[in-house]
Design a protein around this motif. Sequence first.
Motif, mmCIF file in Angstrom:
data_model
loop_
_atom_site.group_PDB
_atom_site.id
_atom_site.type_symbol
_atom_site.label_atom_id
_atom_site.label_comp_id
_atom_site.label_asym_id
_atom_site.label_seq_id
_atom_site.Cartn_x
_atom_site.Cartn_y
_atom_site.Cartn_z
ATOM 1 N N LYS A 299 76.941 61.682 -33.550
ATOM 2 C CA LYS A 299 76.629 62.644 -34.605
ATOM 3 C C LYS A 299 77.300 62.241 -35.912
ATOM 4 N N ILE A 300 78.561 61.881 -35.830
ATOM 5 C CA ILE A 300 79.297 61.478 -37.032
ATOM 6 C C ILE A 300 78.719 60.192 -37.615
ATOM 7 N N VAL A 301 78.426 59.234 -36.747
ATOM 8 C CA VAL A 301 77.863 57.962 -37.220
ATOM 9 C C VAL A 301 76.500 58.181 -37.858
ATOM 10 N N GLY A 302 75.674 59.054 -37.268
ATOM 11 C CA GLY A 302 74.350 59.326 -37.837
ATOM 12 C C GLY A 302 74.430 59.964 -39.212
ATOM 13 N N SER B 69 75.528 57.353 -41.765
ATOM 14 C CA SER B 69 74.435 56.432 -42.097
ATOM 15 C C SER B 69 73.417 57.091 -43.015
ATOM 16 N N THR B 70 73.126 58.367 -42.776
ATOM 17 C CA THR B 70 72.167 59.086 -43.625
ATOM 18 C C THR B 70 72.686 59.209 -45.056
ATOM 19 N N ARG B 71 73.947 59.523 -45.212
ATOM 20 C CA ARG B 71 74.527 59.645 -46.554
ATOM 21 C C ARG B 71 74.494 58.315 -47.295
#
Length: 307
Positions: free
Chosen positions: A223-226, A229-231
């Motif tokens: 969740k944190i990695v996703g 990456s989106t930001r």
Amino acid sequence: MNKLPASSVLFLFLLLLPFTSCSERVENPRMVINEVLVNNEENYVDDYGQRSGWIEIFNNTAKTQDIGGYFLTNDKSNPRKYPIPRGDVLTRIAPHQHVLFWANNKPYQGTFHISFELDPEEDNYIALFDESGTKLIDEIIIPKGQLADVSWGYEMDGVKYDKDGTLQLTRLKKVTPSTNNYTLDKNEKVERFKQQDKFGASMTITSMLVVFCALLVLYIVFKIVGKSSTRISEKRRGKSTTVETTAGKPDPQGIPGEVLSAIFMALHEEQNDVHDFEHTILTINKINKNYSPWSSKIYGLRELPRR
């Protein structure tokens, strides 16, 4: 103060002498004949696939010992019966490790095949001598009447004598060539856990909790990695959009960017003086080189035919 005469002191010494003991502690050898199997019928095989009796030697020190040049024998009158060959790296025994010799009377098969056999119907004397063949390192006597696939040795590797100096030679419960003689049949912690959790409920719940926690941790990490990456992608997309908008945006006076680029290029050529003065006039600059391929005679010469 009266002093005792010398005769009285000597008398007291002789009187107390029978009641004194000068016991010397028996030390375990540095190289121990640790385990012996005399009658091998269905036990381990050698590197030729054959079964024979074997002798296990244990390094009872904290240093690597090389027994190359030592002697093994089953005859007290012939201590140099089998000389262990030198130069074999396998004769270097690491600290608290074992090496195995096959008693098959076939020394031509290699370093660890000795020149005598063991007889289950007779007492088997086995001894290890040093390089001189005169100093005894260790010896053992295996009693006659040996059963098939039953070894003799010491329950604890290298412990030939206990604290009282008693010989610990015994028939071992398991045959353990080149490994520890003492083996654990049961684990106390496992047995205690079995008694406390007979049906395995605690183990099942613990396993499920471990799996659930692992999945939860993985979910949080992904969740944190996703989100990160989106930001990052949004920031990059915003920068590229800003650049494109700036490049395609017309001048405040209404002149498109392409027209401005053409004007700037024309001004650049004007300043560098690299264009013709008129569109109908061709400008030819003078060549600074003395040699010109247009006036060279070598291009007008022809090769004469061979005679």
